[in-house]
Write an enzyme that holds these catalytic residues in place. Structure first.
Site, PDB file in Angstrom:
ATOM      1  CG  ASP A  95      52.126  41.140  63.790  1.00  0.00           C
ATOM      2  OD1 ASP A  95      50.912  41.404  63.830  1.00  0.00           O
ATOM      3  OD2 ASP A  95      52.976  41.740  64.478  1.00  0.00           O
TER       4      ASP A  95
ATOM      5  CE  LYS B  45      47.065  36.139  64.539  1.00  0.00           C
ATOM      6  NZ  LYS B  45      48.423  36.659  64.496  1.00  0.00           N
TER       7      LYS B  45
ATOM      8  N   GLY C 109      46.363  43.402  65.300  1.00  0.00           N
ATOM      9  CA  GLY C 109      46.301  44.228  64.095  1.00  0.00           C
ATOM     10  C   GLY C 109      46.338  43.301  62.912  1.00  0.00           C
ATOM     11  CG  HIS C 110      44.021  40.565  62.443  1.00  0.00           C
ATOM     12  ND1 HIS C 110      45.103  39.833  62.861  1.00  0.00           N
ATOM     13  CD2 HIS C 110      43.085  40.422  63.405  1.00  0.00           C
ATOM     14  CE1 HIS C 110      44.824  39.269  64.025  1.00  0.00           C
ATOM     15  NE2 HIS C 110      43.608  39.612  64.376  1.00  0.00           N
TER      16      HIS C 110
ATOM     17  CD  GLN D  13      46.923  39.199  70.697  1.00  0.00           C
ATOM     18  OE1 GLN D  13      46.032  38.569  71.221  1.00  0.00           O
ATOM     19  NE2 GLN D  13      46.706  40.373  70.135  1.00  0.00           N
TER      20      GLN D  13
HETATM   21  P1  GDP Z   1      48.055  38.980  61.580  1.00  0.00           P
HETATM   22  O1  GDP Z   1      48.175  39.842  62.784  1.00  0.00           O
HETATM   23  O2  GDP Z   1      48.530  37.584  61.812  1.00  0.00           O
HETATM   24  O3  GDP Z   1      46.683  39.015  60.964  1.00  0.00           O
HETATM   25  O4  GDP Z   1      49.068  39.580  60.507  1.00  0.00           O
HETATM   26  P2  GDP Z   1      49.252  41.139  60.133  1.00  0.00           P
HETATM   27  O5  GDP Z   1      48.129  41.528  59.237  1.00  0.00           O
HETATM   28  O6  GDP Z   1      49.524  41.955  61.332  1.00  0.00           O
HETATM   29  O7  GDP Z   1      50.644  41.068  59.384  1.00  0.00           O
HETATM   30  C1  GDP Z   1      50.825  40.379  58.219  1.00  0.00           C
HETATM   31  C2  GDP Z   1      51.193  41.352  57.088  1.00  0.00           C
HETATM   32  O8  GDP Z   1      51.696  40.623  55.997  1.00  0.00           O
HETATM   33  C3  GDP Z   1      50.016  42.125  56.542  1.00  0.00           C
HETATM   34  O9  GDP Z   1      50.463  43.364  56.079  1.00  0.00           O
HETATM   35  C4  GDP Z   1      49.530  41.249  55.381  1.00  0.00           C
HETATM   36  O10 GDP Z   1      48.860  41.978  54.375  1.00  0.00           O
HETATM   37  C5  GDP Z   1      50.843  40.728  54.868  1.00  0.00           C
HETATM   38  N1  GDP Z   1      50.813  39.375  54.323  1.00  0.00           N
HETATM   39  C6  GDP Z   1      50.048  38.321  54.699  1.00  0.00           C
HETATM   40  N2  GDP Z   1      50.418  37.215  53.991  1.00  0.00           N
HETATM   41  C7  GDP Z   1      51.440  37.584  53.186  1.00  0.00           C
HETATM   42  C8  GDP Z   1      52.281  36.903  52.242  1.00  0.00           C
HETATM   43  O11 GDP Z   1      52.166  35.703  52.017  1.00  0.00           O
HETATM   44  N3  GDP Z   1      53.237  37.643  51.621  1.00  0.00           N
HETATM   45  C9  GDP Z   1      53.417  38.969  51.860  1.00  0.00           C
HETATM   46  N4  GDP Z   1      54.373  39.620  51.208  1.00  0.00           N
HETATM   47  N5  GDP Z   1      52.656  39.641  52.744  1.00  0.00           N
HETATM   48  C10 GDP Z   1      51.687  38.963  53.400  1.00  0.00           C
HETATM   49  P1  IMO Z   2      48.273  40.108  66.102  1.00  0.00           P
HETATM   50  O1  IMO Z   2      46.894  39.607  66.399  1.00  0.00           O
HETATM   51  C1  IMO Z   2      52.345  40.724  67.500  1.00  0.00           C
HETATM   52  C2  IMO Z   2      52.844  41.662  71.783  1.00  0.00           C
HETATM   53  C3  IMO Z   2      53.312  43.046  72.177  1.00  0.00           C
HETATM   54  C4  IMO Z   2      54.050  42.724  73.461  1.00  0.00           C
HETATM   55  C5  IMO Z   2      53.200  41.639  74.085  1.00  0.00           C
HETATM   56  C6  IMO Z   2      52.209  42.155  75.133  1.00  0.00           C
HETATM   57  O2  IMO Z   2      48.313  41.245  65.168  1.00  0.00           O
HETATM   58  O3  IMO Z   2      49.147  38.966  65.694  1.00  0.00           O
HETATM   59  P2  IMO Z   2      49.929  43.473  74.965  1.00  0.00           P
HETATM   60  O4  IMO Z   2      49.628  44.833  74.428  1.00  0.00           O
HETATM   61  O5  IMO Z   2      49.168  42.369  74.327  1.00  0.00           O
HETATM   62  O6  IMO Z   2      49.837  43.422  76.464  1.00  0.00           O
HETATM   63  O7  IMO Z   2      51.474  43.256  74.617  1.00  0.00           O
HETATM   64  O8  IMO Z   2      52.494  41.036  73.016  1.00  0.00           O
HETATM   65  N1  IMO Z   2      51.645  41.644  70.906  1.00  0.00           N
HETATM   66  C7  IMO Z   2      51.660  41.316  69.605  1.00  0.00           C
HETATM   67  N2  IMO Z   2      52.684  41.043  68.772  1.00  0.00           N
HETATM   68  N3  IMO Z   2      51.095  40.652  67.042  1.00  0.00           N
HETATM   69  C8  IMO Z   2      50.050  40.908  67.866  1.00  0.00           C
HETATM   70  O9  IMO Z   2      48.771  40.714  67.505  1.00  0.00           O
HETATM   71  C9  IMO Z   2      50.310  41.299  69.201  1.00  0.00           C
HETATM   72  N4  IMO Z   2      49.538  41.628  70.264  1.00  0.00           N
HETATM   73  C10 IMO Z   2      50.358  41.823  71.300  1.00  0.00           C
HETATM   74  O10 IMO Z   2      54.171  43.590  71.205  1.00  0.00           O
HETATM   75  O11 IMO Z   2      55.313  42.159  73.196  1.00  0.00           O
HETATM   76 MG    MG Z   3      49.037  41.655  63.351  1.00  0.00          MG
END
Ligand code: GDP
Ligand code: IMO
Ligand code: MG
Length: 448
Positions: free
Chosen positions: A12, A15, A39-40, A232
């Site tokens: 999270d 990416k 989850g992106h 991840q």
């Molecule tokens: P990922 O799993 O690495 O792709 O990241 P996620 O999408 O799960 O979580 C990142 C969250 O932060 C999402 O809701 C993005 O829209 C948001 N986000 C990404 N970059 C920034 C940033 O620079 N500032 C803020 N405020 N939000 C961001």
């Molecule tokens: P993105 O791609 C954050 C964490 C889970 C748990 C551990 C194992 O959005 O960055 P799993 O279901 O993979 O067997 O869970 O890994 N986890 C993540 N945490 N971002 C993710 O993906 C994750 N995918 C798995 O919370 O601790």
């Molecule tokens: Mg994510």
């Protein structure tokens, strides 16, 4: 050339936002590990796209490939594709025939095992998507692969071997009364055979499966640009992370070769970009030395950051735990991945705080450590050695996005310089908000 995007911390990091931006210059976006645990969020023109399995390049209309290192739940894949189509996109997604399939019993077993482990504080807080049990079956040579869905005889053989074992595990080890539970279908060979054979037919009729290594290597040889999208992050990598509170795959850059069939020499001659969140967030369990949870004021600060940064899991909606940036974790990530550049996100979220700290080092047994110890138990004993930074105010981030790097508040730039020099890699981009135009891009790795 190739660009590999890797999470530097605990997932999270944002990416998806960077894959979306640089994906514009690629021809193919490839996931190399994980499954619908990812989850992106990609925000384009105010529309939010939530992606779990479909590579983030789909928002740009790029070809998306799920490599052999992925684990694929066809049910959630088709649901996600349908949702994206309703949002007006036309995703073109190909699945490696060598990728493994998440079956309903994997999800059931993921849930049961987490519950059992929670008695001993061993639960990882998984996303419940069946990721671990599917990789277990892959390593145990009893998995079902995407290619098997296309061949009913093979599919039946695989299921007839695996399902009775899984049923015995659920019944005899975990005491589940399968027949009288809501999960009866998940352990029924006939039901599974019919359902997954149909998925196979759909994959075949939509020409969605490929020999990924060959497909991608040919594209590379033809001069097409490949973007490898890690899910991840490094600290939840099964080998390099905080075992056992990890996911079951290799998000680190080495996974991009193994998980796609593109040679490591090709991946290694490209760019590897680490995505860094300006603080830490974590869904799931395990120690977290720089966590903000010790005092009421720390918890207040964590609440503020959580709300401002929208730190709630994309997949599960769980509130994320919050901590200061952990430099030993980043140094570890820089070494394990060989970052050629980094992107630092969420500096807008830290704006307006009264104090900003980073865990510069750890203290362990009276010694100062600059990187992570190899066991999670020792990591849990580490006390962060904090270094404080001058805070920066909230500014008109839209104006910063227009004006570029020099418009970022000076104190934030000092923070960015510090991160860059400690990890030994230049800054390619800075995230100042969730939208596509809220990223200050300094360099494009495809132009290196
Ligand atoms: P990922 O799993 O690495 O792709 O990241 P996620 O999408 O799960 O979580 C990142 C969250 O932060 C999402 O809701 C993005 O829209 C948001 N986000 C990404 N970059 C920034 C940033 O620079 N500032 C803020 N405020 N939000 C961001
Ligand atoms: P993105 O791609 C954050 C964490 C889970 C748990 C551990 C194992 O959005 O960055 P799993 O279901 O993979 O067997 O869970 O890994 N986890 C993540 N945490 N971002 C993710 O993906 C994750 N995918 C798995 O919370 O601790
Ligand atoms: Mg994510």
């Amino acid at each position: 050339m190739t660009v590999t995007i890797v999470g530097s911390q605990l997932g999270d990091e944002g990416k998806g936002a960077l894959v979306d931006i640089w994906g514009g210059d690629s021809d193919v976006v490839v996931r190399y590990q994980g499954g619908d645990n990812a989850g992106h969020t990609v925000v384009q023109d105010g529309t939010e796209y939530k992606l779990s399995l479909v590579p983030s390049g789909a928002v740009r209309g790029k070809v998306g490939v799920l490599g052999n290192g992925c684990v694929i739940n066809p049910e959630t894949l088709f649901e996600e594709l349908d949702t994206l189509r309703e949002q007006g996109l036309e995703p073109d997604v190909r699945l490696a025939r060598r990728a493994h399939v998440i079956l309903p019993y994997h999800r059931v077993l993921d849930g049961i095992e987490e519950e059992v482990k929670s008695d001993d504080d061993l639960a990882a807080g998984t996303t419940g998507r069946g990721i671990g049990p599917t990789y277990e079956d892959k390593a145990g040579r009893r998995g079902v692969r995407v290619g098997d869905l296309l061949d009913p005889d093979v599919l039946r053989d695989r299921l007839e071997y695996a399902v009775p074992q899984k049923r015995a595990l659920a019944e005899e080890v975990y005491g589940l009364d399968v027949e009288n539970s809501e999960h009866a279908d998940a352990f029924d060979v006939e039901h599974l055979f019919e359902t997954y054979r149909e998925y196979g037919e759909r994959l075949k009729s939509e020409s969605m499966t490929v020999n990924a290594g060959e497909f991608l290597s040919n594209k590379h040889a033809d001069g097409e640009e490949l973007l490898f999208e890690g899910a991840q992050g490094t600290s939840i990598d099964i080998d390099h992370g905080i075992y056992p509170y990890v996911t079951s795959s290799n998000p680190t850059a080495g996974g991009a070769a193994v998980g796609t069939g593109v040679a490591p020499t090709v991946v290694g001659s490209g760019e590897v970009v680490g995505i860094v969140k300006a603080y830490l967030s974590r869904v799931g369990t395990g120690p977290l030395p720089t966590e903000l949870d010790g005092t009421d004021s720390e918890e207040e600060l964590a609440d503020f950051i959580r709300e401002k940064g929208g730190e709630f899991g994309t997949v599960t909606g769980r509130p994320r735990r919050i901590g200061w940036l952990d430099m030993p974790m980043l140094r570890h990530a820089a070494r394990a991945n060989g970052f050629t550049g980094i992107a630092v996100n969420h500096i807008d979220v830290l704006a307006g705080l009264e104090e900003i700290n980073v865990g510069h080092a750890y203290e362990l047994d009276g010694e100062e450590l600059l990187t992570m110890p190899a066991t999670t138990e020792r990591w849990g004993e580490c006390e962060p050695v904090l270094r404080s930074f001058e805070p920066w105010d909230d500014v008109d981030w839209a104006a910063v996005a227009e004006e570029g790097y020099d418009a970022i508040p000076a104190n934030a730039r000092e923070y960015l310089d510090y991160i860059s020099s400690e990890v030994g890699a230049p800054i390619y981009a800075v995230g100042i908000g969730p939208g596509r135009d809220e990223t200050v891009v300094l360099d494009n790795p495809f132009e290196k």
